[in-house]
Structures are given as C-alpha cells and as structure tokens.
Design a protein around this motif. Sequence first.
Motif, PDB file in Angstrom:
ATOM      1  N   TYR A  52      52.037  33.796  27.455  1.00 14.31           N
ATOM      2  CA  TYR A  52      50.954  33.972  28.416  1.00 14.31           C
ATOM      3  C   TYR A  52      49.800  34.819  27.863  1.00 14.31           C
ATOM      4  N   LEU A  53      50.004  35.460  26.707  1.00 17.77           N
ATOM      5  CA  LEU A  53      48.937  36.243  26.081  1.00 17.77           C
ATOM      6  C   LEU A  53      48.158  35.452  25.033  1.00 17.77           C
ATOM      7  N   GLU A  54      48.505  34.183  24.845  1.00 20.12           N
ATOM      8  CA  GLU A  54      47.769  33.347  23.882  1.00 20.12           C
ATOM      9  C   GLU A  54      46.317  33.184  24.336  1.00 20.12           C
ATOM     10  N   PRO A  55      45.374  33.081  23.374  1.00 20.33           N
ATOM     11  CA  PRO A  55      43.951  32.965  23.709  1.00 20.33           C
ATOM     12  C   PRO A  55      43.630  31.805  24.648  1.00 20.33           C
ATOM     13  N   GLU A  56      44.394  30.726  24.555  1.00 18.39           N
ATOM     14  CA  GLU A  56      44.101  29.549  25.381  1.00 18.39           C
ATOM     15  C   GLU A  56      44.262  29.829  26.883  1.00 18.39           C
ATOM     16  N   PHE A  57      44.973  30.913  27.228  1.00 16.01           N
ATOM     17  CA  PHE A  57      45.181  31.240  28.638  1.00 16.01           C
ATOM     18  C   PHE A  57      44.281  32.387  29.114  1.00 16.01           C
ATOM     19  N   ALA A  58      43.384  32.835  28.254  1.00 18.16           N
ATOM     20  CA  ALA A  58      42.568  34.011  28.582  1.00 18.16           C
ATOM     21  C   ALA A  58      41.758  33.815  29.865  1.00 18.16           C
ATOM     22  N   LYS A  59      41.245  32.604  30.073  1.00 17.22           N
ATOM     23  CA  LYS A  59      40.411  32.362  31.258  1.00 17.22           C
ATOM     24  C   LYS A  59      41.221  32.363  32.556  1.00 17.22           C
ATOM     25  N   LEU A  60      42.508  32.161  32.433  1.00 18.98           N
ATOM     26  CA  LEU A  60      43.367  32.143  33.620  1.00 18.98           C
ATOM     27  C   LEU A  60      43.916  33.526  33.948  1.00 18.98           C
ATOM     28  N   ARG A  61      43.727  34.470  33.033  1.00 21.94           N
ATOM     29  CA  ARG A  61      44.340  35.784  33.195  1.00 21.94           C
ATOM     30  C   ARG A  61      43.519  36.630  34.168  1.00 21.94           C
ATOM     31  N   PRO A  62      44.130  37.048  35.293  1.00 24.83           N
ATOM     32  CA  PRO A  62      43.397  37.870  36.261  1.00 24.83           C
ATOM     33  C   PRO A  62      43.140  39.277  35.708  1.00 24.83           C
TER      34      PRO A  62
ATOM     35  N   ALA B 213      62.889  51.568  51.398  1.00 24.53           N
ATOM     36  CA  ALA B 213      63.334  52.079  50.106  1.00 24.53           C
ATOM     37  C   ALA B 213      64.627  51.429  49.643  1.00 24.53           C
ATOM     38  N   ILE B 214      65.313  50.740  50.541  1.00 23.24           N
ATOM     39  CA  ILE B 214      66.512  50.001  50.138  1.00 23.24           C
ATOM     40  C   ILE B 214      66.118  48.801  49.283  1.00 23.24           C
ATOM     41  N   ILE B 215      65.030  48.163  49.649  1.00 22.99           N
ATOM     42  CA  ILE B 215      64.555  47.006  48.884  1.00 22.99           C
ATOM     43  C   ILE B 215      63.826  47.457  47.619  1.00 22.99           C
ATOM     44  N   ALA B 216      63.065  48.532  47.728  1.00 22.72           N
ATOM     45  CA  ALA B 216      62.296  49.050  46.598  1.00 22.72           C
ATOM     46  C   ALA B 216      62.371  50.572  46.618  1.00 22.72           C
ATOM     47  N   PRO B 217      63.193  51.176  45.765  1.00 19.06           N
ATOM     48  CA  PRO B 217      63.281  52.640  45.753  1.00 19.06           C
ATOM     49  C   PRO B 217      61.908  53.266  45.532  1.00 19.06           C
ATOM     50  N   PRO B 218      61.692  54.459  46.045  1.00 14.01           N
ATOM     51  CA  PRO B 218      60.383  55.096  45.892  1.00 14.01           C
ATOM     52  C   PRO B 218      60.087  55.423  44.436  1.00 14.01           C
ATOM     53  N   GLY B 219      58.805  55.425  44.094  1.00 10.35           N
ATOM     54  CA  GLY B 219      58.434  55.793  42.736  1.00 10.35           C
ATOM     55  C   GLY B 219      57.299  54.960  42.197  1.00 10.35           C
ATOM     56  N   TYR B 220      57.112  55.044  40.899  1.00  8.81           N
ATOM     57  CA  TYR B 220      56.026  54.348  40.223  1.00  8.81           C
ATOM     58  C   TYR B 220      56.455  52.941  39.808  1.00  8.81           C
ATOM     59  N   TYR B 221      55.570  51.992  40.062  1.00  8.39           N
ATOM     60  CA  TYR B 221      55.783  50.596  39.678  1.00  8.39           C
ATOM     61  C   TYR B 221      54.567  50.096  38.903  1.00  8.39           C
ATOM     62  N   MET B 222      54.810  49.175  37.972  1.00  8.79           N
ATOM     63  CA  MET B 222      53.715  48.419  37.378  1.00  8.79           C
ATOM     64  C   MET B 222      53.411  47.239  38.287  1.00  8.79           C
ATOM     65  N   MET B 223      52.158  47.113  38.725  1.00  9.49           N
ATOM     66  CA  MET B 223      51.765  46.013  39.601  1.00  9.49           C
ATOM     67  C   MET B 223      50.931  45.008  38.812  1.00  9.49           C
ATOM     68  N   PHE B 224      51.238  43.717  38.992  1.00  7.06           N
ATOM     69  CA  PHE B 224      50.553  42.630  38.293  1.00  7.06           C
ATOM     70  C   PHE B 224      50.085  41.573  39.291  1.00  7.06           C
ATOM     71  N   VAL B 225      48.982  40.904  38.977  1.00  7.78           N
ATOM     72  CA  VAL B 225      48.583  39.681  39.674  1.00  7.78           C
ATOM     73  C   VAL B 225      48.873  38.524  38.730  1.00  7.78           C
ATOM     74  N   VAL B 226      49.524  37.480  39.236  1.00  6.00           N
ATOM     75  CA  VAL B 226      49.940  36.352  38.402  1.00  6.00           C
ATOM     76  C   VAL B 226      49.264  35.079  38.907  1.00  6.00           C
ATOM     77  N   ASN B 227      48.477  34.447  38.034  1.00  7.91           N
ATOM     78  CA  ASN B 227      47.773  33.195  38.346  1.00  7.91           C
ATOM     79  C   ASN B 227      48.273  32.094  37.427  1.00  7.91           C
ATOM     80  N   GLN B 228      48.840  31.047  38.001  1.00  5.82           N
ATOM     81  CA  GLN B 228      49.372  29.921  37.213  1.00  5.82           C
ATOM     82  C   GLN B 228      50.324  30.410  36.117  1.00  5.82           C
ATOM     83  N   ASN B 229      51.156  31.369  36.480  1.00  7.54           N
ATOM     84  CA  ASN B 229      52.173  31.937  35.599  1.00  7.54           C
ATOM     85  C   ASN B 229      51.603  32.872  34.535  1.00  7.54           C
TER      86      ASN B 229
END
Length: 472
Positions: A349-359, A445-461
């Motif tokens: 997903y980091l290949e240059p061909e997907f750069a335009k799709l990367r949010p 917090a049962i589903i997601a324990p408290p703390g720091y998370y990395m958040m991402f937006v995913v477009n077309q994988n």
Amino acid sequence: MDCTAHSIEYDVASNKFRPLTVQSNTWCSSGSVRPDGVLVQTGGDRDGALKARTFSPCDDNQCDWVEINNGLAKRRWYSSNHILPDGKQIVIGGRGQFNYEFFPKTTSPNVIALPFLAETSDKGEENNLYPYVFLNTDGRLFIFANNRAILLDYVKNTVVKTYPAIPGGDPRSYPSTGSAVLLPLKNLEADKIDAEVLVCGGAPKGSFILASRKRTFVKALDTCARIKINDEDPQWTVEKMPRARVMGDMTLLPNGDVLLINGGSAGSAAWELGREPVLVPDLYHPENSVNSRFESLNPNTIPRMYHSTAILLRDGRVLVGGSNPHAFYNFTGVLFPTELSLEAFSPAYLEPEFAKLRPKIKSPKSQSTITYGMNLKVKFEVAGKVKGPVKVTMVFPSFTSHSFSMNQRLLVLDNVRVERTSSVFGALFGKSRNYEIQVRTPRSAIIAPPGYYMMFVVNQNIPSEGIWVRLQ
C-alpha cells in the motif's frame, strides 16, 4: 557492568538513537503501555525477575528507566502481559509459574493460581511459555497455551469456557513458537461482537527435545488455525500457509491485513535450535475465503531467527530487527551471526502507484484526546478518488517479544456518515479533495482499553499515515 541488557530510544524519522540505562536483567521479559503513555516492563532473568520498570516519554532527552524493586510477587520469566479495562496490567505465567498477578498490585491476593498453565506444560519442553492472551469483547481473557485455550474471568478467577484443542494437537507456544493475533474487531455497536483469534505456525510436538538433545531439526508447522471465540460451539478452522514457519512474527496492518514475517522453517525456538531461515514474508487477508487468504511478498536477505521482532510504525511500515540465537554476541564462525541491523518493511500500500489514493488526516490533530461512545468527525484529503466504504481504524501499541505482540488490537470504527467538503472546481484544478467522515468511538473500555492508539483512515485498502489519539 556486563552487557546482557541494553535499551535505546529510537527516533524513526531521523534514524537516530539515544542510549538508556537498564539496571537489571530484562531478558525474556514482558510489558505493556499504560493509559498515560508510560511503558511498563515486568520481569526478566536473574536479578530482573521480580522487577518492574517504567519509562515515561519526554521531549528533552532526560527521561530514562525507573526500576521498581519487588514490583512483582513472583519471578516472571517468559510471561505475558495484557492491559485491562481499568488500566492495570495482568501478568500471566512464566517459567515455573502456573499463576497470574496484577501490576500495580491490587487488593486481591498477590498471586492467583491458574491450573490451566500446569496442564499445558509438556515435560521437558513446557510449550506453555509466553501464552497468547487477548481481552475478549465481554471483558474476559482468552488465554492460549500449547495447543488449547480457555476463557478466563480474571475477576472471579473462574474458567468460563474451555476450547477444543487445535486439530493435530501440535503445540504453538514457546518453545514450539508460533504466533497469534486477535483479528480486527468490527461492528462495535452490536450487542454481540464477533471476536476471532488466528494462530499460525509453530513446531511439532517433540521438536525442542529433538533439536537440543539429538541435533535433529524437524520441519516446522505450515498451518494456521482460526476460531470465533464467542460462538456457542466454537471450533478451529485449519488452513495451509504458503510455507512452514517457526518463530515468525504476526503484525496487524492498518487496513486489517496480517503480516507474517521472520523465523525459520525447521527446528525450535531457544539457543541455536532454529534452521532454514524464512526470508519470504506472507500477507494474510482475513476477509477472503479459506484457501485464498495468503499472498507471498518480496523476500529479504537477512535471516531473522531467534530473538527477532517486528512492530507497526505510524507511517504504515513495519520495523523489523534482531536475530541472536546465541548466549553472547557472535558475529563470525556461527550459522546465524548476531544481527544488529534494523529494517523497514514497506507493504504494497506504500507503493508510488497508490499515492493518489492515500488519505491524509487533517483533523483531529495528533495527540488529541477522544472519549468513549462519541461521534467523532475525522477530516481528511485525498488526491484521487474515494471509493467504497472508507474505514477508520485504531491500533493499540504492542509489546513484542519472542514472536508474540502482547496487547496488539485493531478496531474498525462504525461509520456514521461520509461527505465531501471541497468544491468540484478545486478538484478540476488538481487540488486534493477534502472529506469528512463521522465515526463512533468504542463504547467501553472492555472493547478498547484506555490509552494511546494509532488512528488511520483507509481508502480502497490504502491507509493514511497514522496519528496518535488518547482514548479515555
């Protein structure tokens, strides 16, 4: 002081590091990140077995490890940790320890027996060390050791469910070291959330003894087993991997795929017992049907055997390092020299061909605080088209050792609404299109324990670079 333990703070962006001071032996320890972002490490060997250590991040290069004497009630070597909904950690097992405890210590008994760990300890091999532990969506703990698993109510100290053994009966935990992940959690607003565990690789029963005593190196396991742990009658589904793998690492990627990397295809974990390095990483697509889930990727050139590691970075790459099958640093005259390099593995997903799709996330800003059960607006821009459902994912930071990423957890947030906020005219003149997606944060917090998370937006994988958010 000798050099049995080291620690550095590594700056990924600048590729620079700062040495830290470790005062006791951290070999084969465990840990987790506290809700306030402080790294907690527990146990180790010899003078480190009863220690706890904390590292508080700082901006002035003055922070270092703080050691807590007798932070643990029992000596913990090869144990597993998991962050709990209340922010404490549970520390489970370890060599000769068929029990668990909490850090920091609670008002409950300091040590609580867990017979399951004794039942899964093979004579001469153990195969119950570094058990795979995941917080289930009902607040209980799924614990896997050797070839089977239980669901533990750690508050009442009651085993509420016993799962069938993996077909074939071969062990999957240390030293027959496979790996495991809790697959991405989705539909978080549902009354009953599906939770699936995937266990891959390992070594056939007896591999450790054959390798250590007879220098016979048995082919590793070439299967994965997957189970829906909340089903009424849960059963394992077994599927073939493209290749056998022992001591492999499994890393959840921001788009929900699973990377399998590192390890060997014969032998066992422990000093000098692995053979036939696996240089080809494999990608596992959980959403595909059985027998169409694996994709083989470009190989690397460095054997990553015992004491290797892999961890997800915020930019979507996977940091890969280590390999030292020796009791000391051995750079010459050995089958697999001690490896001090780090590599960055870049998924497709980091290949240059997907750069335009990367949010690119515009808001919230990194280090923002979010709360449970809120409607969160995430603004992002994309140079190309936005197609299909856009996903927002959150990944909890892992503590990775001996082929198991403790606390690894990926949540796919429920979408409320996606809308385009930029004008058509802007897009005609080559400007990126702006969008706003409204998602629902996890409800408890049962589903997601408290703390720091990395958040991402995913477009077309294709995932964005991540931002840090603090859930509380």
